[in-house]
Enzyme design. Structure first.
Site, PDB file in Angstrom:
ATOM      1  N   VAL A  15      71.023  67.768  12.820  1.00 10.45           N
ATOM      2  CA  VAL A  15      69.852  67.825  11.938  1.00 10.45           C
ATOM      3  C   VAL A  15      69.941  66.738  10.871  1.00 10.45           C
ATOM      4  CG1 VAL A  15      68.584  69.228  10.267  1.00 10.45           C
ATOM      5  CG2 VAL A  15      69.448  70.274  12.374  1.00 10.45           C
ATOM      6  N   CYS A 130      63.742  77.707  12.748  1.00 10.51           N
ATOM      7  CA  CYS A 130      63.012  76.774  13.608  1.00 10.51           C
ATOM      8  C   CYS A 130      61.935  77.471  14.439  1.00 10.51           C
ATOM      9  CB  CYS A 130      63.980  76.026  14.526  1.00 10.51           C
ATOM     10  SG  CYS A 130      65.134  77.084  15.426  1.00 10.51           S
ATOM     11  N   SER A 160      69.779  73.058  22.032  1.00 12.39           N
ATOM     12  CA  SER A 160      69.998  72.234  20.842  1.00 12.39           C
ATOM     13  C   SER A 160      69.919  73.068  19.578  1.00 12.39           C
ATOM     14  CB  SER A 160      68.991  71.082  20.778  1.00 12.39           C
ATOM     15  OG  SER A 160      67.662  71.575  20.719  1.00 12.39           O
ATOM     16  N   HIS A 237      61.744  74.287  21.552  1.00 14.92           N
ATOM     17  CA  HIS A 237      61.564  75.719  21.779  1.00 14.92           C
ATOM     18  C   HIS A 237      60.152  76.000  22.285  1.00 14.92           C
ATOM     19  CE1 HIS A 237      65.353  76.203  19.965  1.00 14.92           C
ATOM     20  NE2 HIS A 237      65.013  76.651  18.774  1.00 14.92           N
ATOM     21  N   ASN A 310      62.428  71.611  18.112  1.00 16.91           N
ATOM     22  CA  ASN A 310      63.100  72.472  17.139  1.00 16.91           C
ATOM     23  C   ASN A 310      63.980  71.706  16.160  1.00 16.91           C
ATOM     24  OD1 ASN A 310      64.548  72.340  19.827  1.00 16.91           O
ATOM     25  ND2 ASN A 310      66.227  73.088  18.558  1.00 16.91           N
TER      26      ASN A 310
END
Length: 332
Positions: A15, A130, A160, A237, A310
């Site tokens: 991230v 997320c 992920s 996602h 996501n």
């Protein structure tokens, strides 16, 4: 926008690196950039806007600098310790972990949905989960127009979301190797198990979606339930969302409502097999919606299929958008 000084905590993680990428792509007005990480990654360098930056080990003293916003992407343990320290120095901490999300003193923000909430911050702003973020963006206009009575989430979440260990388990599993991170093989499999199970039988991920939805909409009477599933997809996602409204609707008007929503892209042409997929949505910041159809089992129900990256909209992009809000409201 005026230029400000930004810090990223967890700058070398998945991230953290995406935060840097999004800041660069969106031309965020940065004067000075400070990058912090654990001792393991400290001393490495990261390139941002064609310049190399040294990654420093985080400690309590690093926030004694002229920093306006700190973006945290290093997990709940780091956030719980260092975000309050940053806030005590007058720095606004935007936290990607779950640690502060349900704190009544901490705004939980999706910029397209409840931007005004940032104005009530007391030094810390939480980025939602997320899977919650991507659901909120299309649900916002529908709730405004038809008033949501009940939501049923069924998620299909990419590996992920578990970080590099989840991705490695999938890649190793495809090669026939034993899983090391997930409790069961993820390759060619689905695991109805994200985060830990709680005493009521729900996982923490499911409870996050339930509780965060009510907090963001500021409606604790809304009926929300969720089943979250890890699937053998690398990134992005997907969610099947069943919604029951208080008000009646015409389907064409509802679709038009979604099409007008900032941050939503409607991809819904079943005759041509056009609908959002994880592969198509990866690398993008929008939330994609398709398979929009009436639920004939209730008076005012609908089913939608929602897909988003996501790591970007579900984490990094949403955090950067919060920072942009702070600038636009002259809060830094």
């Amino acid at each position: 926008m005026k230029k400000i000084n930004i810090a990223i905590v967890g700058a070398t993680g998945m991230v953290g690196r995406t935060l840097l990428k999004v800041l660069e792509e969106r031309h965020f007005p940065i004067n000075n950039l400070f990058l912090f990480s654990s001792a393991k990654s400290a001393g490495s360098t990261v390139t941002f806007n064609n310049r190399e930056y040294l990654v420093e080990e985080i400690n309590e003293d690093v926030f004694n600098r002229d920093i306006q916003i700190a973006l945290f992407a290093a997990g709940g343990e780091v956030s719980s310790k260092y975000a309050p320290i940053a806030a005590s120095k007058g720095i606004i901490a935007v936290d990607n972990s779950s640690h502060f999300r349900m704190d009544p003193e901490v705004p939980l923000v999706v910029p397209e949905v409840n931007p005004e909430a940032v104005k009530s911050h007391k030094g810390i702003i939480a980025n939602p989960n997320c899977s919650t973020i991507q659901a909120m963006v299309p649900l916002k206009p529908l709730n405004d127009k038809y008033k949501i009575k009940r939501v049923i989430y069924s998620t299909y979440q990419a590996v992920s979301g578990s970080g590099v260990r989840g991705i490695k388990d999938l890649e190793d599993g495809v090669k026939g190797e034993t899983n090391k991170f997930y409790p069961h093989p993820i390759a060619y499999n689905c695991l109805p198990h994200i985060d830990v199970f709680t005493d009521n039988g729900y996982t923490k991920e499911e409870l996050k979606m339930i509780n965060e939805t009510m907090k963001i909409f500021n409606n604790y009477d809304m009926k929300v339930t969720a089943t979250t599933v890890r699937v053998p997809v690398r990134n992005s996602h997907s969610e099947s969302i069943n919604i029951e409204f208080e008000e009646a609707f015409e389907l064409t008007n509802l679709v038009n409502c979604l099409e007008k929503m900032q941050g939503v892209v409607v991809v819904d042409n079943p005759e041509s097999n056009e609908y959002p997929t994880a592969v198509d949505c990866t690398g993008k910041d929008e939330v994609f919606v398709g398979r929009i159809r009436r639920d004939f089992s209730v008076d005012n129900g609908i089913n939608i299929w929602v897909v988003a990256d996501n790591i970007r909209k579900g984490a990094a992009t949403n955090a950067v958008q919060i920072a942009e809000l702070l600038l636009s409201y002259n809060l830094v």
